[in-house]
Design an enzyme around this catalytic site. Structure first.
Site, mmCIF file in Angstrom:
data_model
loop_
_atom_site.group_PDB
_atom_site.id
_atom_site.type_symbol
_atom_site.label_atom_id
_atom_site.label_comp_id
_atom_site.label_asym_id
_atom_site.label_seq_id
_atom_site.Cartn_x
_atom_site.Cartn_y
_atom_site.Cartn_z
ATOM 1 N N ASN A 34 45.732 -9.441 -12.721
ATOM 2 C CA ASN A 34 46.362 -9.903 -11.474
ATOM 3 C C ASN A 34 47.740 -9.253 -11.391
ATOM 4 O O ASN A 34 48.261 -8.780 -12.411
ATOM 5 C CB ASN A 34 46.404 -11.448 -11.423
ATOM 6 C CG ASN A 34 47.444 -12.056 -12.342
ATOM 7 O OD1 ASN A 34 48.641 -11.739 -12.255
ATOM 8 N ND2 ASN A 34 47.012 -12.929 -13.240
ATOM 9 N N ASN A 81 40.514 -22.821 -15.003
ATOM 10 C CA ASN A 81 39.498 -21.881 -14.516
ATOM 11 C C ASN A 81 38.123 -22.069 -15.149
ATOM 12 O O ASN A 81 37.189 -21.327 -14.841
ATOM 13 C CB ASN A 81 39.961 -20.435 -14.750
ATOM 14 C CG ASN A 81 41.172 -20.068 -13.919
ATOM 15 O OD1 ASN A 81 42.213 -19.704 -14.442
ATOM 16 N ND2 ASN A 81 41.050 -20.198 -12.609
ATOM 17 N N ARG A 100 37.744 -12.195 -19.227
ATOM 18 C CA ARG A 100 37.728 -13.662 -19.377
ATOM 19 C C ARG A 100 36.335 -14.243 -19.573
ATOM 20 O O ARG A 100 36.214 -15.448 -19.825
ATOM 21 C CB ARG A 100 38.433 -14.327 -18.167
ATOM 22 C CG ARG A 100 39.926 -13.996 -18.107
ATOM 23 C CD ARG A 100 40.704 -14.997 -17.268
ATOM 24 N NE ARG A 100 40.690 -16.354 -17.824
ATOM 25 C CZ ARG A 100 41.254 -17.401 -17.255
ATOM 26 N NH1 ARG A 100 41.874 -17.265 -16.103
ATOM 27 N NH2 ARG A 100 41.213 -18.597 -17.815
ATOM 28 N N ARG A 148 38.921 -13.949 -6.456
ATOM 29 C CA ARG A 148 38.294 -14.408 -7.699
ATOM 30 C C ARG A 148 37.009 -15.212 -7.515
ATOM 31 O O ARG A 148 36.207 -15.302 -8.431
ATOM 32 C CB ARG A 148 39.290 -15.247 -8.500
ATOM 33 C CG ARG A 148 40.519 -14.472 -8.981
ATOM 34 C CD ARG A 148 40.127 -13.415 -10.000
ATOM 35 N NE ARG A 148 41.273 -12.779 -10.603
ATOM 36 C CZ ARG A 148 41.863 -13.197 -11.725
ATOM 37 N NH1 ARG A 148 41.420 -14.247 -12.356
ATOM 38 N NH2 ARG A 148 42.889 -12.546 -12.215
ATOM 39 N N HIS A 177 44.579 -16.827 -6.540
ATOM 40 C CA HIS A 177 43.825 -18.074 -6.718
ATOM 41 C C HIS A 177 44.404 -19.072 -5.717
ATOM 42 O O HIS A 177 45.620 -19.068 -5.481
ATOM 43 C CB HIS A 177 44.036 -18.678 -8.116
ATOM 44 C CG HIS A 177 43.144 -18.183 -9.200
ATOM 45 N ND1 HIS A 177 43.611 -17.953 -10.481
ATOM 46 C CD2 HIS A 177 41.809 -17.910 -9.224
ATOM 47 C CE1 HIS A 177 42.591 -17.551 -11.237
ATOM 48 N NE2 HIS A 177 41.496 -17.510 -10.505
ATOM 49 N N ASP A 179 45.244 -22.008 -6.151
ATOM 50 C CA ASP A 179 46.334 -22.820 -6.716
ATOM 51 C C ASP A 179 47.645 -22.057 -6.878
ATOM 52 O O ASP A 179 48.625 -22.596 -7.369
ATOM 53 C CB ASP A 179 45.902 -23.493 -8.025
ATOM 54 C CG ASP A 179 45.693 -22.525 -9.179
ATOM 55 O OD1 ASP A 179 45.968 -21.319 -9.044
ATOM 56 O OD2 ASP A 179 45.239 -23.003 -10.247
ATOM 57 N N CYS A 272 47.554 -24.267 -13.484
ATOM 58 C CA CYS A 272 46.543 -23.420 -14.165
ATOM 59 C C CYS A 272 46.292 -23.865 -15.596
ATOM 60 O O CYS A 272 45.236 -23.571 -16.163
ATOM 61 C CB CYS A 272 46.997 -21.974 -14.245
ATOM 62 S SG CYS A 272 47.606 -21.244 -12.766
HETATM 63 N N1 ARG Z 1 45.958 -14.247 -16.369
HETATM 64 C C1 ARG Z 1 45.097 -15.235 -15.809
HETATM 65 C C2 ARG Z 1 44.080 -14.572 -14.886
HETATM 66 O O1 ARG Z 1 44.418 -13.631 -14.231
HETATM 67 C C3 ARG Z 1 45.884 -16.259 -15.084
HETATM 68 C C4 ARG Z 1 45.044 -17.353 -14.517
HETATM 69 C C5 ARG Z 1 45.839 -18.373 -13.789
HETATM 70 N N2 ARG Z 1 45.021 -19.438 -13.370
HETATM 71 C C6 ARG Z 1 45.073 -20.009 -12.161
HETATM 72 N N3 ARG Z 1 44.341 -21.039 -11.938
HETATM 73 N N4 ARG Z 1 45.803 -19.528 -11.191
HETATM 74 O O2 ARG Z 1 42.947 -14.968 -14.813
#
Ligand code: ARG
Length: 277
Positions: A34, A81, A100, A148, A177, A179, A272
């Protein structure tokens, strides 16, 4: 059930009783999936910040369960997540990025061990759980898609129960995202960053959550919308402006700010790091 905070307990946010968190034992920034990701994590500082958040949540009477982080999965700390939980059932995530995907079987195992019914194994679309989907009350799910999560997945997520799904078009890559740019505060209110959404979605937000508070660009970039509300306390990263605090105060909410600088190097903050169970 007589005091006003108990009455207000009708909103999903207020109903939080238990959450899951992952202590940042192996949290680093090793890849870029991201636009925020970069820099070197101070691991001691990250741990202290995570504890600060956990304490703030526990102070509100919420039970925090924890799960161990596996080495080599640096983003596992962002456990929100892992899926979307509703009435002790979870719709499991399927991550957009291979970096991930390794987290998925670990979450499945944890949910099973902890008596949470799992649905949504082995589907095709991508879905990043509580990062993109959040309830403002038990009958209304806000469902972000774009970077995402896929729009189509929400028909399947509907298997979790009886609620209305409000699809949210997200249009800015930095707010990847839901959130990162939207946080329900109670059944009539969210804090949100309007430029991150299409006109249609902005209208939906104001129609359904008429007390909503728009944050500034500076606040949005400080990840202020990555907040979690428990009863009347909005727990957010540092950077909430006076104007926003005043608007929240008028609604009977107070703000607890916690330093999330280390996690922001990975594009994440308060919300998160927490999965609502
Ligand atoms: N580095 C993680 C990603 O890019 C951060 C995730 C953050 N989570 C969130 N719910 N915004 O997946």
């Amino acid at each position: 059930m007589s005091d006003s905070s108990e009455m207000a307990g009708k909103s999903a946010a207020h109903l939080i009783k238990r959450v899951l968190m992952v202590p940042p034992k192996h949290f680093t920034v090793e890849y870029t999936i991201n636009p925020w990701m970069g820099g070197v994590v101070d691991q001691k500082k990250a741990f202290a910040q995570w504890e600060g958040l956990k304490n703030a949540i526990e102070k509100e009477g919420v039970q925090v369960l924890t799960m161990d982080q596996t080495k080599g999965l640096p983003d596992q700390v962002f456990v929100c997540n892992s899926g979307l939980v509703y009435n002790n059932k979870v719709y499991l995530s399927r991550f957009r990025h291979k970096e991930r995907s390794g987290e998925q079987p670990l979450y499945l195992e944890w949910f099973k061990k902890n008596g949470i019914e799992t649905i949504g194994e082995g589907y095709e679309e991508v879905f990043e759980g509580g990062g993109d989907a959040v309830f403002s009350d038990p009958k209304t799910l806000w469902a972000g898609y774009g970077e995402r999560s896929s729009k189509n997945v929400y028909e399947k997520v509907q298997k979790l129960g009886t609620f209305e799904t409000v699809l949210c078009d997200m249009i800015l890559p930095n707010f990847y995202h839901l959130d990162t740019c939207f946080a329900p505060v109670d059944e009539n209110t969210a804090i949100y960053y309007p430029p991150a959404f299409s006109d249609r979605t902005n209208q939906e937000i104001l129609k359904r959550l008429p007390n909503s508070i728009a944050v500034s660009e500076k606040e949005a970039n400080a990840f202020v919308c990555n907040a979690i509300t428990i009863r009347n306390t909005v727990i957010s990263p540092i950077g909430v402006e006076e104007k926003t605090k005043k608007s929240l105060e008028k609604l009977g909410k107070s703000v607890t700010e916690v330093d999330m600088s280390e996690f922001m190097k990975s594009g994440g903050a308060c919300q998160c790091l927490v999965l609502r169970l």
